[in-house]
Design a protein around this motif. Structure first.
Motif, mmCIF file in Angstrom:
data_model
loop_
_atom_site.group_PDB
_atom_site.id
_atom_site.type_symbol
_atom_site.label_atom_id
_atom_site.label_comp_id
_atom_site.label_asym_id
_atom_site.label_seq_id
_atom_site.Cartn_x
_atom_site.Cartn_y
_atom_site.Cartn_z
ATOM 1 N N MET A 1 0.635 -1.220 -0.525
ATOM 2 C CA MET A 1 -0.059 -0.269 0.013
ATOM 3 C C MET A 1 1.185 1.275 -0.510
ATOM 4 O O MET A 1 2.174 1.309 0.614
ATOM 5 C CB MET A 1 -1.003 -0.064 1.528
ATOM 6 N N ARG A 2 0.407 2.349 -0.900
ATOM 7 C CA ARG A 2 1.399 3.794 -0.848
ATOM 8 C C ARG A 2 0.694 4.584 -0.211
ATOM 9 O O ARG A 2 -0.684 4.352 -0.444
ATOM 10 C CB ARG A 2 1.928 3.030 -2.442
ATOM 11 N N THR A 3 1.215 5.613 -0.012
ATOM 12 C CA THR A 3 0.393 6.855 1.031
ATOM 13 C C THR A 3 1.239 7.738 0.236
ATOM 14 O O THR A 3 2.607 7.553 -0.304
ATOM 15 C CB THR A 3 0.844 6.440 2.547
ATOM 16 N N GLU A 4 1.013 8.878 1.565
ATOM 17 C CA GLU A 4 1.215 10.150 1.047
ATOM 18 C C GLU A 4 2.840 10.702 1.582
ATOM 19 O O GLU A 4 3.436 11.145 1.517
ATOM 20 C CB GLU A 4 0.122 11.650 1.220
ATOM 21 N N PHE A 5 3.287 9.835 2.586
ATOM 22 C CA PHE A 5 4.664 9.165 3.342
ATOM 23 C C PHE A 5 5.745 8.966 2.866
ATOM 24 O O PHE A 5 6.461 8.852 3.296
ATOM 25 C CB PHE A 5 4.089 9.125 4.685
ATOM 26 N N ASP A 6 5.164 8.298 1.108
ATOM 27 C CA ASP A 6 6.405 7.379 0.968
ATOM 28 C C ASP A 6 7.678 8.412 0.824
ATOM 29 O O ASP A 6 8.927 7.538 1.199
ATOM 30 C CB ASP A 6 6.257 6.349 -0.239
ATOM 31 N N ALA A 7 6.741 9.128 0.339
ATOM 32 C CA ALA A 7 8.267 10.258 -0.902
ATOM 33 C C ALA A 7 8.975 10.834 0.678
ATOM 34 O O ALA A 7 10.485 10.585 0.274
ATOM 35 C CB ALA A 7 8.307 11.249 -1.747
ATOM 36 N N GLU A 8 8.563 11.060 1.853
ATOM 37 C CA GLU A 8 9.186 12.248 2.080
ATOM 38 C C GLU A 8 9.924 10.944 3.614
ATOM 39 O O GLU A 8 10.801 10.902 3.913
ATOM 40 C CB GLU A 8 8.114 12.612 3.404
ATOM 41 N N LEU A 9 9.416 9.722 4.026
ATOM 42 C CA LEU A 9 10.028 8.783 4.540
ATOM 43 C C LEU A 9 11.277 7.936 4.054
ATOM 44 O O LEU A 9 12.327 8.343 4.636
ATOM 45 C CB LEU A 9 9.182 7.559 4.698
ATOM 46 N N GLU A 10 10.974 7.858 2.884
ATOM 47 C CA GLU A 10 12.602 7.441 1.523
ATOM 48 C C GLU A 10 13.728 9.371 1.764
ATOM 49 O O GLU A 10 15.013 8.573 1.950
ATOM 50 C CB GLU A 10 11.749 7.783 0.715
ATOM 51 N N ASP A 11 13.057 9.941 1.416
ATOM 52 C CA ASP A 11 13.892 11.114 1.526
ATOM 53 C C ASP A 11 14.648 11.406 2.295
ATOM 54 O O ASP A 11 16.339 11.145 3.193
ATOM 55 C CB ASP A 11 13.297 13.100 1.512
ATOM 56 N N ARG A 12 13.659 11.107 3.978
ATOM 57 C CA ARG A 12 14.464 11.501 5.158
ATOM 58 C C ARG A 12 15.614 10.177 5.222
ATOM 59 O O ARG A 12 16.620 10.091 5.565
ATOM 60 C CB ARG A 12 14.040 11.262 6.682
#
Length: 413
Positions: A1-12
């Motif tokens: 399941m993909r969420t709105e948080f994926d990109a931010e978590l990856e970057d962090r």
């Protein structure tokens, strides 16, 4: 399941993992390495920028911050540790994203012979289609526990950006030196000021952990008799030989980490150094029950005493130091924090599962010190080595659980 948080978590995680924060058990400073503060200072800057309150680094190296509450309720703490384990190389980490992983074995650019295979690691096989992050093959990744740091930071940023979302006051803490057992300073419970808390330092999707090992550390020192080897007959007592005899009499077939699992404890020799004149051996003792832990200590003391009796010219000491105790002893008296975490899991479509931790967390010490602190999954796998990996989507699920948990805490006010 993909969420709105994926990109931010990856970057962090990519940014945090690239910062060397390895702890050093041999250091006497607090934190044990100054490099841990490089990440801590970055977190302070990011927390202030997102609007967190009461942001500071304590004089014992913990980053503290507040996400203000919008409703009355218990003060909930969220914790993760910034340090990485000293057991494997952690300098020069180069995170690699295997986006939309197709299911084939993962290979490493800097270690071509290293393979992370779904056939060998069944949990990885479940993550086909996820974005998998590894290191490049010569270092650990540091998802333990920078994934936890990224999850808490993402949760905090989201809640601060949405003041309409109900939640009680939240307290955040990012600790140093968890990997060497020094994450919880005696001042932390009061400074944290939480009614209960959660560490983000767990593994598989849906795990809510409230049992940990009980742990002691032991140091055995052997002083022999040093003599020139050419004239040593009848005079030399070789401390290294005595150390080898001690290892030989301990129950290696039944009580070492490599032959135990589940609820079985172990007695682990993890460091030995010295000379024929003097040798030092370091052990960790682990068991889920106090009686089992005490029995391991008795076994090691008796083995040392027997060795001393057989060679009275040597000096053999065995010092055992308490480290932490099974958090279950306190949490089982009031399972409210565990029940809330399970409810939060179900609210985002996950079935919670509780398994005993074959290790400890900062939550073990905090719980013992009066702040009930179970552990929540992050997704980290194969930690402390070059095969360490994590799914971004597992991290996103943990973020959703943390946000839901804050909302449930608000409704309990």
């Amino acid at each position: 399941m993909r969420t709105e948080f994926d990109a931010e978590l990856e970057d962090r995680l990519l940014r945090y993992a690239a910062i060397d924060t390895q702890a050093d058990a041999g250091s006497t400073t607090q934190p044990s390495t100054a490099i841990q503060l490089d990440l801590s200072r970055l977190l302070v800057t990011e927390l202030e920028a997102m609007g967190a309150e009461d942001v500071r680094i304590t004089d014992y190296g913990v980053v503290l911050a507040t996400v203000p509450g919008t409703v009355e309720g218990p003060v909930i703490g969220y914790l993760a540790h910034v340090d990485t384990a000293p057991q494997f190389n952690a300098s020069g980490v180069k995170p690699v994203v295997h986006r939309n992983w197709a299911g084939s074995p993962i290979r490493f650019a800097d270690a071509p012979d290293l393979v992370l295979s779904p056939e060998t690691y069944p949990y990885l096989a479940e993550k086909q289609g996820d974005d998998i992050i590894t290191a490049s093959g010569t270092t650990l990744l540091g998802a333990d526990d920078k994934a936890g740091v990224a999850i808490i930071m993402t949760m905090a940023r989201h809640l601060l950006a949405h003041p309409d979302l109900p939640r009680p006051k939240l307290r955040l803490a990012f600790t140093p030196d968890e990997e060497i057992g020094r994450g919880v300073d005696p001042r932390l419970p009061a400074d944290l000021g939480a009614d209960f808390a959660y560490t983000l330092d767990g593994a598989r999707l849906g795990e809510i952990e409230y049992e940990s090992f009980s742990a002691d550390g032991a140091v055995v020192k052997i002083t022999g008799v040093s003599v020139h080897p050419g004239w040593a007959k009848g005079k030399m007592v070789n401390a290294l030989h005595l150390a080898a005899r001690l290892v030989a009499v301990l129950p290696q077939a039944t009580m070492t980490p490599e032959v135990t699992e589940g609820r079985e404890g172990f007695l682990h020799l993890y460091e030995m150094k010295g000379t024929a004149a003097e040798t030092e051996m370091k052990f960790i003792l682990r068991d889920f029950e106090r009686d089992g832990l005490a029995a391991q200590g008795d076994l090691l003391r008796q083995a040392c005493a027997t060795l001393q009796a057989a060679e009275p010219r040597a000096r053999i000491s065995c010092e055992i130091t308490p480290q932490y105790r099974n958090m279950r002893y306190w949490l089982e008296k009031d399972m409210t924090p565990v029940d809330l975490a399970r409810e939060a899991c179900r609210s985002v479509g996950l079935e919670p599962v509780s398994v005993p931790i074959r290790g400890g967390t900062d939550g073990s010490r905090l719980t013992e010190m009066g702040v009930p602190t179970p552990n929540i999954f992050t997704g980290m796998q194969e930690i402390h080595g070059p095969l360490e990996w994590i799914s971004v989507q597992d991290m996103a699920a943990a973020t959703c659980v943390c946000i839901a948990l804050a909302g449930l805490g608000g409704r309990r006010g």
